[in-house]
Design a protein around this motif. Structure first.
Motif, PDB file in Angstrom:
ATOM      1  N   PRO A 360      28.974  27.538   3.688  1.00 37.84           N
ATOM      2  CA  PRO A 360      30.216  27.125   3.033  1.00 37.84           C
ATOM      3  C   PRO A 360      31.313  28.172   3.119  1.00 37.84           C
ATOM      4  N   THR A 361      30.955  29.454   3.041  1.00 42.49           N
ATOM      5  CA  THR A 361      31.975  30.498   3.080  1.00 42.49           C
ATOM      6  C   THR A 361      32.734  30.476   4.412  1.00 42.49           C
ATOM      7  N   GLY A 386      25.439  20.998   9.365  1.00 45.43           N
ATOM      8  CA  GLY A 386      24.624  21.494   8.258  1.00 45.43           C
ATOM      9  C   GLY A 386      25.335  22.580   7.481  1.00 45.43           C
ATOM     10  N   SER A 387      24.827  22.804   6.262  1.00 43.77           N
ATOM     11  CA  SER A 387      25.384  23.826   5.376  1.00 43.77           C
ATOM     12  C   SER A 387      24.233  24.522   4.654  1.00 43.77           C
ATOM     13  N   VAL A 388      24.398  25.815   4.418  1.00 45.95           N
ATOM     14  CA  VAL A 388      23.350  26.577   3.736  1.00 45.95           C
ATOM     15  C   VAL A 388      23.900  27.840   3.102  1.00 45.95           C
ATOM     16  N   GLY A 389      23.218  28.292   2.062  1.00 48.81           N
ATOM     17  CA  GLY A 389      23.490  29.628   1.526  1.00 48.81           C
ATOM     18  C   GLY A 389      24.035  29.647   0.122  1.00 48.81           C
ATOM     19  N   SER A 525      29.814  35.807   0.426  1.00 49.87           N
ATOM     20  CA  SER A 525      29.852  35.109   1.720  1.00 49.87           C
ATOM     21  C   SER A 525      28.471  34.587   2.091  1.00 49.87           C
ATOM     22  N   GLY A 526      27.737  34.108   1.110  1.00 51.57           N
ATOM     23  CA  GLY A 526      26.409  33.566   1.385  1.00 51.57           C
ATOM     24  C   GLY A 526      25.334  34.633   1.527  1.00 51.57           C
ATOM     25  N   LYS A 557      34.938  33.815  -0.313  1.00 50.56           N
ATOM     26  CA  LYS A 557      33.612  34.434  -0.227  1.00 50.56           C
ATOM     27  C   LYS A 557      32.634  33.900  -1.266  1.00 50.56           C
ATOM     28  N   GLY A 558      33.112  33.081  -2.176  1.00 52.36           N
ATOM     29  CA  GLY A 558      32.235  32.597  -3.245  1.00 52.36           C
ATOM     30  C   GLY A 558      32.240  33.587  -4.388  1.00 52.36           C
TER      31      GLY A 558
END
Ligand code: WTA
Length: 634
Positions: A360-361, A386-389, A525-526, A557-558
């Motif tokens: 996502p970042t 796909g997305s992860v983290g 950033s995951g 960066k979350g």
């Protein structure tokens, strides 16, 4: 990431899979596959049948020494054999296994047959310098083919790799080399990042000065950086000269299904990083099955996972998973936005990437540039994203879906961890999707939201995410610390369930909405960073007496680091000291540790026993109620 909670829970849109996706999918019916997964042992043993076992297992799952589960008991197998050797007598022999691309536009294609030869040569070279089954080999390498070759060479001979992400720095590297007792370190002259070369060799030299246990340093020439022979030259050898003249055949070691495959360090809430230990057989079955089902991998796919092999995503889904399925894995070295923010989309178009998996970042970062860059490229080869983290916010999900997936391509939001080794909660391509939800546990997995007493939490309410039944790629222990393994994962919630360390909710359709960590782990950033690691980096600076660190929300960066510090007498927090502290933390931990804000304090909130209550700092940061403070010192 709780700040996203309300947004997530208001999200009601549902995206149904297209006919084209369903038609091609290995698994066409979600519900019936979930049903099959209920018989865990049968489900996973059927999946294990697809591999070459030198000896078949006697028992699928052994839970006699919980939580030290064993899978495929007495089965004999070799990872490199299954990921590489198995293909060379098939039509895949000359298919590209690794497609290496870097930000400068260089490319290298390595077929399965070439990979086979390279792995064998390096495996033989390792044996020649005395590496044996069970020995630990640390790697501090960029995203270059030699990293995958080295991993596979280790598993071929039964050595255990311990990879350290190349974005971590000296302090982190030393700690990991020492904890893993590695006598070998493999590193490189450098890596490309935004047009610059990062000198990994220099960082390695510094680390090895502090880690006398390293007997041999193997240096890969990757970035064309002049290699300075260090004072340790007696211990150094070039990768190229080490493999010179080595035979290209090497018998695979017959490993037990439960022989260790690797150690990967990850952050917890307290203390030193944890050495997550994964073993061979179950990990292989879990990783290959989940990749095949979730991303619907076929022979003709070009798979691109943009993670770094230094993290678990790269271990499972850049290196092992795709090769076990005999597909082509794209290995990219560089930044997502260099030379311009269209870099990734140019690669998708040029090579015809079919499955694309990122964090996502990265999406939020690239989103800032709007549709300008994606629209310049033909992205029609993409079939699954796909997305992860970390949780993906619906806004980023929709942007990804519309601009990269052209409103057609489904997004697999995969929830998992270093410890789980494989996806546990994720849709399949045929699953109706809700932006921001990883949907439901995969077939063969049972998850629940519980309170700390082990009671299921009502629908829609937040609670601790737990996994109720074992799964094949689960960590087996924490290296050298079985007590901590039990305490961290199996004793937080009663009832013999695995506690993930995440807060989540479940909606009326049984969909899970992950909201973030329940502990002091940061996701920058995951990347998973422990607050205690950052705090000890701060305290390592001569001006700092004490430090407490929390996450501060960041739109891209979350999270970034917000540090509260007490300075030693006669020190003042001026801009020079702030700069110095930021550099110091960066030097110790690497560029992943992004310091957003430093605040000087007179006192830190502590329990009477002296533990820092980050919870109090966090609540204040978010403007929330600080909750129960009965244990607060004053
Ligand atoms: C978070 C990365 C929401 C979560 C594979 C977990 C996610 C931690 C997702 C593990 C997702 C990972 N949705 N949160 N799809 N995937 N996380 O060990 O907090 O680096 O506990 O493994 O990342 O991070 P790790």
């Amino acid at each position: 990431m709780t700040q996203d909670t309300d947004v997530l829970l208001d999200e009601k849109r549902i995206f149904k899979p297209s006919e084209a996706v369903i038609e091609k999918a290995h698994i066409k019916e979600w519900e019936s596959e979930l049903e099959k997964g209920k018989d865990i042992e049968k489900y996973w043993s059927e999946k294990a049948e697809q591999f070459t076992w030198f000896r078949k297992w006697d028992k699928v799952l052994d839970g006699s020494e919980k939580p030290f589960y064993k899978w495929f008991v007495n089965g004999k197998i070799n990872m490199a054999y299954n990921a590489v050797d198995r293909w060379i007598n098939t039509e895949k022999r000359n298919q590209v296994a690794i497609l290496y691309v870097n930000e400068r536009g260089d490319e290298k294609k390595i077929t399965y047959y070439e990979l086979y030869r390279e792995v064998n040569k390096f495996a033989n070279a390792l044996k020649n310098i005395g590496v044996k089954k069970g020995d630990k080999v640390s790697m501090y390498l960029p995203m270059c083919p030699e990293l995958l070759i080295a991993m596979l060479a280790c598993t071929k001979i039964g050595a255990i790799h311990s990879i350290v992400y190349s974005g971590l720095s000296v302090g982190a590297l030393v700690e990991r080399i020492e904890d893993a007792d590695s006598k070998i370190l493999i590193t490189a002259d450098g890596t490309f990042r935004r047009g610059k070369i990062i000198d990994l060799k220099k960082i390695s030299d510094e680390a090895v000065q502090m880690s006398p246990i390293v007997e041999t340093i193997i240096v890969v020439k990757n970035a064309g950086n002049p290699i300075k022979i260090s004072e340790l030259s007696g211990r150094e050898v070039m990768y190229s000269s080490l493999i010179e003249g080595e035979p290209s055949e090497c018998e695979p070691e017959m490993l037990d299904a439960e022989d260790p495959l690797y150690i990967l360090y990850t952050s917890g809430s307290t203390g030193k990083p944890k050495g997550v230990l994964h073993t061979t057989g179950g990990y292989m079955v879990g990783v290959a099955t989940t990749l095949k089902n979730v991303f619907d991998i076929h022979e003709d796919d070009l798979w691109w996972c943009t993670a770094d092999i230094g993290w678990v995503t790269g271990h499972s889904y850049i290196a092992y998973g795709p090769l076990l399925l005999g597909t082509t894995t794209l290995v990219y070295e560089g930044a997502p936005d260099y030379p311009d923010p269209g870099a990734w989309w140019r690669i998708v178009e040029k090579y015809g990437v079919t499955k694309f998996y990122t964090a996502p970042t990265a999406i939020r970062h690239l989103m800032r540039f709007g549709n300008k860059y994606p629209s310049k490229h033909d992205l029609s080869s993409l079939r699954i994203l796909g997305s992860v983290g970390e949780p993906i916010n619906p806004e980023a999900w929709i942007w990804y879906h519309e601009n990269i997936g052209k409103g057609e391509v489904p997004i697999m939001d995969t929830w998992w961890q270093t410890e789980t080794g494989m996806y546990l909660i994720s849709p399949l391509p045929v699953t109706p999707l809700k932006p921001g939800s990883a949907t439901r546990p995969l077939p063969g997995i049972e998850a629940e939201i519980m309170d700390a007493d082990g009671n299921p939490v009502p629908l829609g309410k937040g609670g601790l995410l737990v996994i109720k039944t074992p799964w094949p790629a689960m960590l087996r222990t924490l290296y050298k610390d079985p007590e901590r393994y039990i305490k961290t994962y199996w004793e937080i919630v009663p009832g013999g369930v695995y506690t993930a360390g995440d807060i989540a909710r479940k909606d009326e359709d049984g969909y899970f909405w992950i909201q973030g960590r329940s502990d002091d782990v940061l996701k920058i950033s995951g990347h998973r960073i422990g607050t205690s690691e950052v705090e000890s980096a701060f305290v390592g600076h001569p001006a700092v007496a004490e430090a407490a660190v929390i996450g501060k929300a960041d739109p891209i960066k979350g999270e970034v680091i917000k540090a509260f510090i007490i300075l030693k007498e006669d020190n003042r927090l001026d801009s020079k000291v702030i700069e110095e502290l930021k550099n110091h933390v960066r030097h110790e931990l690497g560029p992943v540790a992004v310091v957003g804000e430093i605040i000087q304090m007179e006192k830190l909130p502590k329990t009477r026993s002296g533990k820092i209550m980050r919870r109090v700092l966090r609540a204040r940061e978010r403007g929330e109620d600080i909750g129960d403070t009965s244990t607060l010192e004053e």
